[in-house]
Design an enzyme around this catalytic site. Structure first.
Site, PDB file in Angstrom:
ATOM      1  N   CYS A  79       1.026  -1.212  -0.015  1.00  0.00           N
ATOM      2  CA  CYS A  79      -0.079   0.010   0.023  1.00  0.00           C
ATOM      3  C   CYS A  79       0.941   1.212  -0.128  1.00  0.00           C
ATOM      4  O   CYS A  79       1.495   1.415  -0.897  1.00  0.00           O
ATOM      5  CB  CYS A  79      -0.968  -0.082   1.216  1.00  0.00           C
ATOM      6  N   HIS A 195      -3.468  -5.493   0.839  1.00  0.00           N
ATOM      7  CA  HIS A 195      -2.856  -5.746   2.185  1.00  0.00           C
ATOM      8  C   HIS A 195      -2.842  -7.309   2.254  1.00  0.00           C
ATOM      9  O   HIS A 195      -3.765  -8.055   2.757  1.00  0.00           O
ATOM     10  CB  HIS A 195      -3.775  -5.214   3.485  1.00  0.00           C
ATOM     11  N   GLU A 197      -1.299  -9.190   4.440  1.00  0.00           N
ATOM     12  CA  GLU A 197      -1.520  -9.633   5.739  1.00  0.00           C
ATOM     13  C   GLU A 197      -2.575  -9.600   6.367  1.00  0.00           C
ATOM     14  O   GLU A 197      -2.731 -10.523   7.577  1.00  0.00           O
ATOM     15  CB  GLU A 197      -0.429  -8.818   6.749  1.00  0.00           C
ATOM     16  N   GLY A 253      -4.260 -10.330  36.393  1.00  0.00           N
ATOM     17  CA  GLY A 253      -5.135 -11.756  36.455  1.00  0.00           C
ATOM     18  C   GLY A 253      -5.102 -12.121  35.007  1.00  0.00           C
ATOM     19  O   GLY A 253      -5.838 -13.148  34.838  1.00  0.00           O
ATOM     20  N   GLY A 254      -4.845 -11.375  33.846  1.00  0.00           N
ATOM     21  CA  GLY A 254      -4.978 -11.719  32.533  1.00  0.00           C
ATOM     22  C   GLY A 254      -3.376 -12.793  32.011  1.00  0.00           C
ATOM     23  O   GLY A 254      -2.642 -12.354  33.136  1.00  0.00           O
ATOM     24  N   VAL A 255      -3.751 -13.052  30.944  1.00  0.00           N
ATOM     25  CA  VAL A 255      -2.615 -13.816  30.649  1.00  0.00           C
ATOM     26  C   VAL A 255      -1.417 -13.174  30.381  1.00  0.00           C
ATOM     27  O   VAL A 255      -0.184 -13.504  30.730  1.00  0.00           O
ATOM     28  CB  VAL A 255      -2.834 -14.532  29.149  1.00  0.00           C
ATOM     29  N   ASP A 256      -1.428 -11.831  29.853  1.00  0.00           N
ATOM     30  CA  ASP A 256      -0.075 -11.223  29.577  1.00  0.00           C
ATOM     31  C   ASP A 256       0.756 -10.936  30.778  1.00  0.00           C
ATOM     32  O   ASP A 256       2.010 -11.055  30.699  1.00  0.00           O
ATOM     33  CB  ASP A 256      -0.367  -9.874  28.960  1.00  0.00           C
ATOM     34  N   SER A 257       0.177 -10.126  31.862  1.00  0.00           N
ATOM     35  CA  SER A 257       0.993 -10.056  33.039  1.00  0.00           C
ATOM     36  C   SER A 257       1.384 -11.248  33.610  1.00  0.00           C
ATOM     37  O   SER A 257       2.379 -11.376  34.390  1.00  0.00           O
ATOM     38  CB  SER A 257       0.248  -9.193  33.975  1.00  0.00           C
TER      39      SER A 257
END
Ligand code: XMP
Length: 554
Positions: A79, A195, A197, A253-257
């Site tokens: 693009c 695009h 992707e 409490g989430g996955v990332d942390s």
């Protein structure tokens, strides 16, 4: 390490390009599009992708270091990236009469006069990807013979090439008549107006593969195991190398942390790691207890749970504007964190660790290229404290190169339980952005109860593919609307809240499709909610995709 370099000009889908390439097992790195491309920057680079951008080349859009055209590496412009290349090399770009957006047919150019006399051999690996396998050989195509020659590409552009730079050949054209795919007749330079992707772009994955493997000859060298060992190594160097060793991580409490906590506990002695969980009163049901258990299981020594429900709800009283709510929550978070840290006696020059993912950086306008337009402010990226820590070099963000599913895979390898690893994403401001309008304690309780019923139903229902609906859906939640509507309960008239259910399929939240529930499931879930939560009188299902909607309602 060998890699594909992605120059970011600020497109919302730059992160997706990197992700797609990594899914192929090839390491990709995103850097600002205008970075200097000197020797160091090109170490190990097999090829360069130039991303899209919300800007225009003829209106001061971001530039690229011109050495890119002398380094001899394969280039793929997407693009804006294509328009940048074309302009830099002497072609012209102009605005379209009407912006093109969404699925648009792209046709191979079979006009012999427009094709080079000889097929460009270097372009074959990529050109081949434009036609379905059964329709090759490509020679037919390049030599202008008839072939099944179209596919539906995904476009999002307001500008187009009007004159191709010298040496470029138009290999495919959009149904609307604009160049869609070009390549250089001698150099390994390619450009697509669409695009590849984006997952709805037909042949998109093949085109990227053609570039990465066929043209750049990249090797598959990217695994999560490798990432974990490098991240552990990097954390040790960063945190153990200087005069400060203490690390504070706010866990949600989430996955990332949770993955960051697991990485920290793998890399550093647990006595230096301070995990702080602030209960804002805006959490999901049972979230605090589940987080406590998971972190204790990981071997955390200093786990500090702060009960700040009253403070948050008081600060939010009377506030309805979404961004104001986010700001209040973000600022209070920081105030409480500073107060609690002072009480804990952690030395002032502590590192602040965060579970920031690639997509968080990009969506907050703090993208790797810092060019993306702000859509929503995510407080974990932009707060003054984070910025101050960043300036001092005291931020640890070991997931900042990972996409959500990669972070999940890392969590699994690090021994986090499946219920944490597969937990749906949850925004930092929590239920506050799912209670439209003013947030009150009563509304939090109602939404928490309704959301829990929704989640339990998703976890116990199994799809035709044998997976629970919860596992099939990328993110699901309930939204409490500031509306009441009339209904009946028993013999009486009832004036209950309207609840909206949201469930989306996505791979990282950059784009999302509505989850196609079986209507029976939806009906039964609705009944379960209204039976269990008497304050809810009516349940609706949100059928908007992203774009144009966002996933959260606020
Ligand atoms: P949207 O609503 O922007 O959401 O389509 C994309 C993903 O980001 C999450 N989200 C947030 N996360 N702070 C966060 O930490 C926020 O303010 C925030 N807003 C949205 C959202 O849940 C989805 O997964």
């Amino acid at each position: 390490m060998e890699k594909i370099l992605i120059l970011d000009f600020g497109s919302q889908t730059t992160a997706l390009i990197g992700r797609r390439i990594r899914e192929m097992g090839v390491y990709s790195e995103i850097i600002p599009g205008d970075n200097a491309l000197d020797g160091e920057a090109l170490n190990g680079v097999r090829g360069i992708v130039l991303s899209g951008s919300p800007e225009s080349v003829y209106a001061g859009g971001p530039c690229v270091d011109k050495r890119i055209y002398e380094c001899g590496l394969p280039l793929l412009g997407i693009c804006y990236g294509l328009q940048r290349m074309n302009t830099d090399l002497g072609g012209t770009v102009a605005p379209l009469p009407k912006r093109e957006f969404g699925g648009i047919e792209v046709r191979m150019n079979t006009d012999k006069k427009k094709m080079p006399k000889k097929a460009a051999l270097h372009a074959l690996p990529l050109l081949e990807q434009l036609v379905p396998r059964e329709d090759r050989p490509l020679w037919n195509l390049i030599n202008g013979q008839k072939t099944k020659d179209s596919f539906t590409a995904w476009m999002s552009h307001g500008d187009t090439l009007v004159q191709l730079a010298d040496g470029f050949v138009e290999a495919a054209v959009s149904a609307t008549g604009y160049p869609a795919f070009v390549y250089h007749s001698e150099k390994p330079w390619f450009g697509v107006q669409f695009h590849p992707e984006v997952s709805h772009c037909e042949r998109g994955a093949e085109i990227l593969e053609g570039f990465v493997f066929g043209v750049c000859k990249s090797a598959k060298n990217w695994t999560i195991e490798q990432y974990i060992s490098q991240a552990v190594e990097r954390l040790r160097k960063q945190a153990m190398g200087g005069d400060t060793r203490h690390v504070l991580l706010l866990v949600s409490g989430g996955v990332d942390s949770a993955v960051v906590a697991a990485l920290l506990l793998k890399a550093l002695p647990p006595e230096y790691i301070h995990l702080m969980y602030i209960d804002t009163g805006l959490m999901r049901k049972d979230e605090t207890n589940e987080a406590r258990e998971a972190l204790q299981k990981l071997g955390a020594k200093h786990l500090h749970i702060v009960h700040a429900e009253d403070e948050f709800l008081n600060a939010l009283a009377g506030v309805s504007a979404p961004e104001e709510k986010r700001k209040i929550i973000g600022d209070l978070f920081i105030t409480i964190q500073e107060r609690e840290v002072a009480q804990l006696g952690i030395p002032g020059n502590y590192f602040l660790a965060q579970g920031t993912l690639y997509t968080d950086m990009i969506e907050s306008g703090k993208g790797v290229g810092k060019k993306a337009h702000v859509i929503k402010s995510h407080h974990n990226v932009g707060s003054p404290l984070v910025e101050a820590k960043r300036k001092e070099g005291l931020i640890l963000e070991p997931l900042d190169c990972l996409y959500k599913d990669e972070a999940r895979a890392a969590g699994r390898l690090l021994g986090l339980g499946e219920h944490i690893v597969m937990r749906h994403p949850f925004p930092g401001p929590g239920l506050a952005v799912r209670i439209l309008g003013e947030v009150t304690r009563e509304k939090c309780e109602i939404l928490r109860a309704a959301d829990k019923v929704f989640m339990d139903e998703l976890k116990r229902r199994v799809s035709s593919r044998g997976k629970t609906l919860y596992a099939e859906i990328w993110q699901a939640f309930a939204v409490l609307l500031p509306l009441r509507s009339v209904g009946v309960a028993g013999d009486g008239r009832k004036y209950g809240y309207v609840l909206a259910l949201r469930a989306v399929s996505a791979s990282d939240g950059m784009t999302a499709d509505v989850y196609p529930f079986d209507p029976k499931d939806l009906r039964e879930i609705s009944t379960a909610i209204t039976n269990f939560v008497p304050e809810i009188g009516r349940v609706c299902y949100d059928v908007s995709s992203k774009p144009p909607a966002t996933i959260e309602w606020e």
